[in-house]
Scaffold this motif. Structure first.
Motif, PDB file in Angstrom:
ATOM      1  N   ASN A  70       0.862  -1.178   0.000  1.00  0.00           N
ATOM      2  CA  ASN A  70       0.000   0.000   0.000  1.00  0.00           C
ATOM      3  C   ASN A  70       0.903   1.233   0.000  1.00  0.00           C
ATOM      4  OD1 ASN A  70      -1.599   2.239   0.872  1.00  0.00           O
ATOM      5  ND2 ASN A  70      -3.191   0.788   1.453  1.00  0.00           N
TER       6      ASN A  70
ATOM      7  N   THR B 183       0.191   4.408  -0.287  1.00  0.00           N
ATOM      8  CA  THR B 183      -0.252   5.562   0.506  1.00  0.00           C
ATOM      9  C   THR B 183       0.074   5.370   1.982  1.00  0.00           C
ATOM     10  OG1 THR B 183      -2.058   5.935  -1.041  1.00  0.00           O
ATOM     11  CG2 THR B 183      -2.230   7.017   1.091  1.00  0.00           C
ATOM     12  N   ASP B 184      -0.277   4.186   2.498  1.00  0.00           N
ATOM     13  CA  ASP B 184       0.030   3.914   3.913  1.00  0.00           C
ATOM     14  C   ASP B 184       1.501   3.559   4.108  1.00  0.00           C
ATOM     15  OD1 ASP B 184      -2.617   4.349   4.542  1.00  0.00           O
ATOM     16  OD2 ASP B 184      -3.169   2.246   4.277  1.00  0.00           O
ATOM     17  N   MET B 185       2.209   3.355   3.025  1.00  0.00           N
ATOM     18  CA  MET B 185       3.610   2.944   3.056  1.00  0.00           C
ATOM     19  C   MET B 185       3.791   1.692   3.923  1.00  0.00           C
ATOM     20  SD  MET B 185       5.762   6.508   2.729  1.00  0.00           S
ATOM     21  CE  MET B 185       4.955   7.587   3.899  1.00  0.00           C
TER      22      MET B 185
ATOM     23  N   LEU C  84       9.835   3.137  -2.604  1.00  0.00           N
ATOM     24  CA  LEU C  84       9.810   2.840  -1.165  1.00  0.00           C
ATOM     25  C   LEU C  84      10.821   1.742  -0.865  1.00  0.00           C
ATOM     26  CD1 LEU C  84       5.920   2.675  -0.778  1.00  0.00           C
ATOM     27  CD2 LEU C  84       7.400   4.545   0.009  1.00  0.00           C
TER      28      LEU C  84
ATOM     29  N   ARG D 177      -3.151  -0.875  10.564  1.00  0.00           N
ATOM     30  CA  ARG D 177      -2.412  -0.005   9.657  1.00  0.00           C
ATOM     31  C   ARG D 177      -2.632   1.473   9.969  1.00  0.00           C
ATOM     32  NH1 ARG D 177      -3.599  -0.062   4.648  1.00  0.00           N
ATOM     33  NH2 ARG D 177      -5.279  -1.621   4.658  1.00  0.00           N
TER      34      ARG D 177
ATOM     35  N   PRO E 145      10.072   6.191   2.216  1.00  0.00           N
ATOM     36  CA  PRO E 145      10.408   6.702   0.884  1.00  0.00           C
ATOM     37  C   PRO E 145      11.919   6.606   0.655  1.00  0.00           C
ATOM     38  CG  PRO E 145       9.124   8.328   2.160  1.00  0.00           C
ATOM     39  CD  PRO E 145       9.513   7.234   3.102  1.00  0.00           C
TER      40      PRO E 145
ATOM     41  N   GLY F 248       4.452  10.891   1.591  1.00  0.00           N
ATOM     42  CA  GLY F 248       5.031   9.888   0.704  1.00  0.00           C
ATOM     43  C   GLY F 248       6.362  10.325   0.122  1.00  0.00           C
TER      44      GLY F 248
ATOM     45  N   PRO G 280      -6.083   4.276   8.669  1.00  0.00           N
ATOM     46  CA  PRO G 280      -4.933   4.362   7.773  1.00  0.00           C
ATOM     47  C   PRO G 280      -5.075   5.583   6.849  1.00  0.00           C
ATOM     48  CG  PRO G 280      -5.787   2.122   7.819  1.00  0.00           C
ATOM     49  CD  PRO G 280      -6.773   2.974   8.567  1.00  0.00           C
ATOM     50  N   LEU G 281      -3.959   6.177   6.518  1.00  0.00           N
ATOM     51  CA  LEU G 281      -3.965   7.380   5.690  1.00  0.00           C
ATOM     52  C   LEU G 281      -4.746   7.164   4.385  1.00  0.00           C
ATOM     53  CD1 LEU G 281      -2.631   9.982   6.550  1.00  0.00           C
ATOM     54  CD2 LEU G 281      -0.706   9.452   5.065  1.00  0.00           C
TER      55      LEU G 281
END
Lengths: 460, 460
Positions: free
Chosen positions: A99, A101-103, A125, A178, A211, B238, B341-342
């Motif tokens: 994911n 966005t949630d990294m 990432l 998450r 990131p 991000g 979650p984001l």
């Protein structure tokens, strides 16, 4: 072990149950001074339901259960002093999802860190935790692993967001989430991570990703003494410089690495290997800031400008284990680690180096010094495995770490090797850990004989 | 409560035992819908030994024990549904020591966050966790508090390094250490933090400090929609931009804050309030990076160049509670929070805003959106405290957070207000928490009737 358990396992898993001595021998590991104890059976599982089946069966019959991943633990975490069943999770190696966005990455426990990072290559990432070995996610979570990047990105404690967790009776719990944070109840995930398979088995993990920084700059910095290097580290961290890796090598380690790595030709002094992460301007200013810090303690930073240089540098660092074995031919390395507050690191290292010399040992020192963590690789002579003087040296090392307000292991963990130090380190808190163990695994089937065992330094 | 306990407390603590109703009323707190329950006695303690004496006495007689600090919790954490003794730790407010190398402060539990930061002013270090209230360190650790800075510096879970912890039978355990990491056993500190006084009481804490950044830049960014704002947040995080605070205010919140803060004159749109921390170049490039992210979603960043502007901005944010009360005169605010979650934040907020409108509520929304965490302040009409429709709205909010993979509270915690959601959120993991509670506090004297209580949403 109960023959009925073996029979039932064979019914359920067929050829994936291995009983041969030669196979079972591969599923145990112990540090010098601890007896190698293979499990009675090894079962290769392919999904969570199969973990549940094995654990439930063992629960029914009171048989020990030990989980194995990459089998790279160092303190005997996967040793089987009470026999039982080793659950081999290495084939549960699917990357379930990413994911961005949630990294986070959702992974099965057998996924290795290198596998995950290869998979992430196009995403921008990366997964940060990098113990020496290409360890599995389940194993790294179980031992609360760290590595060279933890000074910036944290250990597994900070990088596991959620997990599915098979408990002693086969119940599966979802722990963590998450969501970036939670204030709803006990942080079970935080005691699962680092519990070394004694409270439950990870069947799935959500891990944090970071990131990839815009800029990465590496370098080496030579010092006249270890103390100068450590003081530079404290000063740099105190200024909040954007350091992602800050690794100490003592003179012996430098000599061995020079000899092993053709591209390395460092002056025979203590060194820091460094890496800075951030955007271009951050990295530039952090490098400048570091140069100022190092200058104050007589250190000279040499930047590795090219990617190949940087790669060679970290390869040399990661190859240290092999370098030491090549340098001390025919010897066997005993790896150990301790971790102390940064304010005590210099004093603890000085006393340890003096002890190494007085003990007549060859033991190069390398360390994740930004974390107050250092490792020794004690190069054992033939027959020294059971040596009383080696064990006495290790005892002094552990006592010293505790006397400086530190911990007997920063990253290798407890296993069987360091269990005798649990009481000295934790006192009343060990009783509290034992109460939790008894509550969650009353029959003591999960990795028994480890973390809570009543051995002490005196009773050794 | 047992009169012998009162007598013994009076013998031990004299006038520091308070039995008057007017005093006891000040040591309970409950959210709307939960009955206010004062303790039977309040004892003001001055040191760890006195905490041990009270807990040991209560343990002997099976009497409930509740710790209080600044009494700013929001979900009824210090309410006393089973009566008992409230231990007032507010006078244990000594700052025991600061270690600038380890970047830690050793504090007694009654030290408040503002007190600590005042004390640190000359050191170049600061304590980062900033819940709305000037909360105490013990209380913040107990509820795993966070605040506006957590997106960069973490919650209390990341900022408590070690503690002395008085357990149910009066035993004092040392948990955690000042070493930056440890792999020696269960992370008891991590379950102590956030256990809301149900497993033990903090008698001393070592908390993490952070270097005051070289540069701090704040600003506001206006968006056409909440969704645009949230997408900007995800994009900025991000990219690893050096954001230290990123707070969302919806249109209603902006209107109320404009009306309350003379210096604020924001367009009536959803806004992000932002702060960037780092060295000068990092902050400059992060601001530039953010401008690019915001631009993509139609946002315009306006930098507060002067310190006074920045101070006024965060004062306006921290005064939001008062602003909402001023805007909705005669109404009483019910504060609640959830965290997701984001990747689900925008959808969860949209659905919630629609629900607010459909329910005819006035409920401005503010959020620590970098953490996926948002708050509502539901402005209750006279007599709505027990309102079925308000409770139904809160139920839908909690269910929604869970359906998005989130948590029923990101920072306010469980207390009595959210205990009925523990089962829905945790499932089998709640049984695991209950087993730990029973193991560490078998007589259930520590803050009883809270976290593990068998209430559920259905049984409400």
């Amino acid at each position: 072990m109960n023959t009925q358990v073996i029979e039932k396992l064979c019914q359920l898993f067929g050829e994936r149950v291995r009983l041969e001595h030669s196979i079972r021998q591969q599923f145990c590991q112990a540090p010098p001074g601890v007896q190698l104890s293979p499990p009675d059976a090894v079962v290769t599982v392919r999904n969570e339901q199969e973990i549940v089946e094995v654990v439930s069966l063992c629960h029914e019959y009171g048989v020990a259960v030990i989980a194995a991943g990459a089998r790279s633990s160092l303190e005997g975490q996967i040793n089987a002093p009470q026999g039982g069943v080793c659950i081999d999770c290495s084939e549960m190696n699917a990357i379930v999802g990413i994911n961005t966005t949630d990294m986070t990455a959702t992974v099965q426990p057998g996924v290795t860190r290198e596998q995950l990072n290869s998979h992430l290559r196009e995403t921008g990432l990366f997964f940060s935790v990098d113990p020496g070995a290409n360890a599995s996610m389940g194993g790294m979570a179980a031992t609360r692993a760290s590595g060279t990047n933890s000074v910036r990105y944290g250990t597994m404690a900070a990088n596991v967001k959620a997990a599915r967790w098979v408990m002693a009776d086969g119940t599966v719990a979802q722990i963590g989430s998450r969501a970036p944070k939670s204030a709803m109840g006990l942080d079970l995930l935080a005691i699962a991570v680092g519990s070394e398979g004694t409270l439950g088995l990870f069947s799935e993990l959500d891990v944090r990703l970071h990131p990839v920084p815009e800029a990465i700059v590496a370098g080496v910095c030579s010092f006249a003494s270890v103390d100068d290097a450590v003081q530079t580290v404290a000063s740099a961290l105190g200024q909040g410089l954007s350091v992602a890796r800050i690794e100490l090598l003592d003179v012996t380690a430098v000599r061995a690495c020079n000899a092993y790595s053709p591209s390395l030709n460092l002056p025979e002094n203590p060194h820091l290997f460094l890496e800075f992460h951030g955007d271009t301007s951050t990295v530039a200013s952090s490098v400048e800031g570091f140069i100022d810090c190092a200058h104050e303690f007589g250190g000279q930073l040499k930047i590795s400008h090219r990617l190949e240089e940087r790669t060679a540098l970290w390869k040399a660092r990661h190859d240290a284990w092999w370098a030491f074995h090549a340098y001390y031919k025919g010897r066997k390395g005993l790896a150990t680690d301790v971790c102390v507050p940064l304010s005590s690191l210099s004093a603890c290292i000085s006393a340890t180096v003096a002890d190494i010399a007085a003990s007549g040992l060859d033991a190069p020192l390398i360390g994740h010094v930004g974390d107050g963590n250092f490792h020794l690789l004690i190069m054992l002579q033939e027959g020294e495995d059971e040596s009383v003087s080696i064990q006495a040296f290790l005892s002094r090392l552990s006592s010293r770490a505790l006397s400086f307000g530190g911990t007997v292991s920063g990253e290798h963990g407890v296993g069987e090797g360091k269990v005798k130090w649990m009481s000295a380190q934790h006192g009343a808190a060990l009783d509290c850990m034992r109460a939790i163990k008894a509550a969650l695994d009353p029959a003591n089937i999960l990795n028994p004989g480890k973390m809570y065992h009543p051995r002490t330094v005196d009773a050794q």
